[in-house]
Design a protein around this motif. Sequence first.
Motif, PDB file in Angstrom:
ATOM      1  N   LEU A  73       1.047  -1.435  -0.071  1.00 39.16           N
ATOM      2  CA  LEU A  73      -0.003   0.058  -0.028  1.00 39.16           C
ATOM      3  C   LEU A  73       0.852   1.128  -0.139  1.00 39.16           C
ATOM      4  CD1 LEU A  73      -2.764   1.688   0.337  1.00 39.16           C
ATOM      5  CD2 LEU A  73      -2.233   1.284   2.785  1.00 39.16           C
ATOM      6  N   PHE A  74       0.757   2.128  -1.021  1.00 40.15           N
ATOM      7  CA  PHE A  74       1.427   3.466  -0.944  1.00 40.15           C
ATOM      8  C   PHE A  74       0.462   4.419  -0.376  1.00 40.15           C
ATOM      9  CE2 PHE A  74       3.461   0.612  -4.215  1.00 40.15           C
ATOM     10  CZ  PHE A  74       5.020   0.965  -3.736  1.00 40.15           C
ATOM     11  N   THR A  75       0.750   5.058   1.034  1.00 44.76           N
ATOM     12  CA  THR A  75      -0.072   5.845   1.426  1.00 44.76           C
ATOM     13  C   THR A  75       0.557   6.962   2.013  1.00 44.76           C
ATOM     14  OG1 THR A  75      -1.575   5.630   3.301  1.00 44.76           O
ATOM     15  CG2 THR A  75       0.420   4.699   3.401  1.00 44.76           C
ATOM     16  N   ALA A  76      -0.043   8.053   2.535  1.00 52.73           N
ATOM     17  CA  ALA A  76       0.499   9.141   3.259  1.00 52.73           C
ATOM     18  C   ALA A  76      -0.430   9.742   4.207  1.00 52.73           C
ATOM     19  CB  ALA A  76       0.830  10.090   2.278  1.00 52.73           C
ATOM     20  N   GLU A  77       0.272  10.248   5.328  1.00 50.38           N
ATOM     21  CA  GLU A  77      -0.554  10.943   6.523  1.00 50.38           C
ATOM     22  C   GLU A  77      -0.969  11.867   5.999  1.00 50.38           C
ATOM     23  OE1 GLU A  77       1.715   8.908  10.651  1.00 50.38           O
ATOM     24  OE2 GLU A  77       2.294  10.890   9.729  1.00 50.38           O
ATOM     25  N   HIS A  90       4.942   4.458   3.253  1.00 48.46           N
ATOM     26  CA  HIS A  90       4.588   6.032   3.467  1.00 48.46           C
ATOM     27  C   HIS A  90       5.482   6.984   2.178  1.00 48.46           C
ATOM     28  CE1 HIS A  90       2.244   6.114   7.008  1.00 48.46           C
ATOM     29  NE2 HIS A  90       2.316   4.873   6.850  1.00 48.46           N
ATOM     30  N   VAL A  91       4.596   7.645   1.101  1.00 53.08           N
ATOM     31  CA  VAL A  91       5.557   8.409   0.202  1.00 53.08           C
ATOM     32  C   VAL A  91       5.467   9.828   0.723  1.00 53.08           C
ATOM     33  CG1 VAL A  91       4.649   6.932  -1.741  1.00 53.08           C
ATOM     34  CG2 VAL A  91       3.323   8.848  -0.812  1.00 53.08           C
ATOM     35  N   ASP A  92       6.276  10.652   0.268  1.00 51.27           N
ATOM     36  CA  ASP A  92       6.603  11.952   0.647  1.00 51.27           C
ATOM     37  C   ASP A  92       6.079  13.202  -0.299  1.00 51.27           C
ATOM     38  OD1 ASP A  92       8.366  11.704  -1.466  1.00 51.27           O
ATOM     39  OD2 ASP A  92      10.133  12.301  -0.305  1.00 51.27           O
ATOM     40  N   TYR A  93       5.687  12.684  -1.261  1.00 48.36           N
ATOM     41  CA  TYR A  93       5.022  13.743  -2.338  1.00 48.36           C
ATOM     42  C   TYR A  93       3.629  14.539  -1.736  1.00 48.36           C
ATOM     43  CZ  TYR A  93       2.344   9.654  -4.341  1.00 48.36           C
ATOM     44  OH  TYR A  93       1.831   8.805  -4.438  1.00 48.36           O
ATOM     45  N   GLY A 139       8.459   6.408  -2.471  1.00 47.75           N
ATOM     46  CA  GLY A 139       7.921   6.974  -3.707  1.00 47.75           C
ATOM     47  C   GLY A 139       8.363   6.660  -4.931  1.00 47.75           C
ATOM     48  N   ALA A 140       9.757   6.450  -4.919  1.00 45.29           N
ATOM     49  CA  ALA A 140      10.524   5.929  -6.117  1.00 45.29           C
ATOM     50  C   ALA A 140      10.019   4.403  -6.589  1.00 45.29           C
ATOM     51  CB  ALA A 140      12.051   5.986  -5.951  1.00 45.29           C
ATOM     52  N   ARG A 141       9.831   3.744  -5.375  1.00 44.63           N
ATOM     53  CA  ARG A 141       9.244   2.355  -5.828  1.00 44.63           C
ATOM     54  C   ARG A 141       7.869   2.206  -6.474  1.00 44.63           C
ATOM     55  NH1 ARG A 141      10.765  -2.604  -4.283  1.00 44.63           N
ATOM     56  NH2 ARG A 141       9.156  -4.237  -4.082  1.00 44.63           N
ATOM     57  N   GLN A 142       7.199   3.190  -5.939  1.00 40.30           N
ATOM     58  CA  GLN A 142       5.698   3.384  -6.486  1.00 40.30           C
ATOM     59  C   GLN A 142       5.906   3.851  -7.943  1.00 40.30           C
ATOM     60  OE1 GLN A 142       3.142   6.263  -4.849  1.00 40.30           O
ATOM     61  NE2 GLN A 142       1.287   5.145  -5.732  1.00 40.30           N
ATOM     62  N   HIS A 143       6.929   4.925  -8.386  1.00 40.76           N
ATOM     63  CA  HIS A 143       6.858   5.235  -9.610  1.00 40.76           C
ATOM     64  C   HIS A 143       7.402   4.370 -10.491  1.00 40.76           C
ATOM     65  CE1 HIS A 143       6.049   9.674  -9.734  1.00 40.76           C
ATOM     66  NE2 HIS A 143       6.297   9.771  -8.438  1.00 40.76           N
ATOM     67  N   ALA A 144       8.499   3.564  -9.736  1.00 46.85           N
ATOM     68  CA  ALA A 144       9.187   2.348 -10.822  1.00 46.85           C
ATOM     69  C   ALA A 144       8.034   1.261 -11.139  1.00 46.85           C
ATOM     70  CB  ALA A 144      10.338   1.643 -10.110  1.00 46.85           C
ATOM     71  N   TYR A 145       7.132   1.025 -10.286  1.00 48.51           N
ATOM     72  CA  TYR A 145       6.104   0.068 -10.637  1.00 48.51           C
ATOM     73  C   TYR A 145       5.098   0.770 -11.765  1.00 48.51           C
ATOM     74  CZ  TYR A 145       6.227  -3.593  -6.795  1.00 48.51           C
ATOM     75  OH  TYR A 145       6.703  -4.459  -6.034  1.00 48.51           O
ATOM     76  N   ALA A 146       4.835   1.977 -11.759  1.00 51.03           N
ATOM     77  CA  ALA A 146       3.971   2.653 -12.682  1.00 51.03           C
ATOM     78  C   ALA A 146       4.775   2.488 -14.009  1.00 51.03           C
ATOM     79  CB  ALA A 146       3.865   4.167 -12.340  1.00 51.03           C
ATOM     80  N   PRO A 200      -4.568   6.711  -1.974  1.00 45.50           N
ATOM     81  CA  PRO A 200      -3.921   5.200  -1.918  1.00 45.50           C
ATOM     82  C   PRO A 200      -3.820   4.228  -2.768  1.00 45.50           C
ATOM     83  CG  PRO A 200      -5.990   5.122  -1.049  1.00 45.50           C
ATOM     84  CD  PRO A 200      -6.050   6.521  -1.671  1.00 45.50           C
ATOM     85  N   GLN A 201      -2.793   3.574  -3.186  1.00 50.19           N
ATOM     86  CA  GLN A 201      -2.662   2.751  -4.299  1.00 50.19           C
ATOM     87  C   GLN A 201      -2.114   1.386  -3.700  1.00 50.19           C
ATOM     88  OE1 GLN A 201       0.263   2.890  -7.161  1.00 50.19           O
ATOM     89  NE2 GLN A 201      -1.191   2.283  -8.703  1.00 50.19           N
ATOM     90  N   ILE A 202      -2.638   0.317  -4.022  1.00 52.28           N
ATOM     91  CA  ILE A 202      -2.231  -1.013  -3.640  1.00 52.28           C
ATOM     92  C   ILE A 202      -1.702  -1.652  -4.765  1.00 52.28           C
ATOM     93  CG2 ILE A 202      -3.232  -3.479  -3.451  1.00 52.28           C
ATOM     94  CD1 ILE A 202      -4.529  -2.549  -0.723  1.00 52.28           C
ATOM     95  N   VAL A 203      -0.529  -2.267  -4.685  1.00 54.08           N
ATOM     96  CA  VAL A 203       0.094  -3.106  -5.881  1.00 54.08           C
ATOM     97  C   VAL A 203       0.231  -4.661  -5.310  1.00 54.08           C
ATOM     98  CG1 VAL A 203       2.001  -3.626  -7.199  1.00 54.08           C
ATOM     99  CG2 VAL A 203       1.440  -1.200  -6.886  1.00 54.08           C
TER     100      VAL A 203
END
Length: 291
Positions: free
Chosen positions: A79-83, A110-113, A129-136, A147-150
Amino acid sequence: MLKPLLFLLAMLACGAGPAQAQSQPGPGLGLVQPFSGPLQTPGGTMPGGSLPDPVHMVPPAPATILRPLTAAKPVVVELFTAEGCSSCPPADRYLADLAQRRDLLALSFHVDYWDYTGWQDRFAAPAFGARQHAYAKAKGENMVYTPQIVIAGALPMLGSDRVAVEAGLRAARNRKVMAEPVLAKDAGGDIRLTLPATPLSVPASLWFVTFTHRDQSDVTAGENNGQRVVSVNIVRTLRKLGQWQGGALTQSIRLTPEEMAAAPDACAIIANEAEFGPVVAAAAWNFRDLY
């Protein structure tokens, strides 16, 4: 008869007898595992690491296989999420439910963007965040969101959509390739990762992940101002160990100061085909078992 007897005695005195000549190791003899220091024998240390008499060699200490927290071949849920994201708390709560299942390895990255909205997420890191961008990018997509789940490194979807996620989990259970990593620790404290020979379409990247089971923040700014945000299985560190070609592998792992300072509860091994492709191996362990 006197001369042959004198000749034999002279040979023995010079140490050139057949038995001693055969006991010397040949130039091609080596050790299965390299030693970083001098060899230890029951009689003490041998200078220079020379090979002792095989009868007196000390066998290597047996390694203890660490018991995993996950069931065999778990489905990885990232899960890519952020507070600082107002849409994320429902997905955080859903991941808390998924984290109760041993057939899953559920992790919160937790991503920082979203920090620009005014709340600095203390669990966020650029690497996540870089891991999420790489998946995309691997899926040919240009945008990321929370929130995105992979699922299993292959199925991206909205993290709060329980129906879609459950369907993705059912699909992921039909994976044809999935190996079981094993962690073991020997008497000296060295950690060994073992992977069995597995038919991979391309080499896989090995990732070492540490995470905290549960934590919370009282948010005082941004979109979630005034809320207490609870997260589970929060990733603290992410490190690439190297590549796995698919053959039987044994690799040593040394914990870094950053990993120790994070004081996580657990750790995991995740193998993604290529760099950020489908997951082909995964498991989690109690972090304290490693030291």
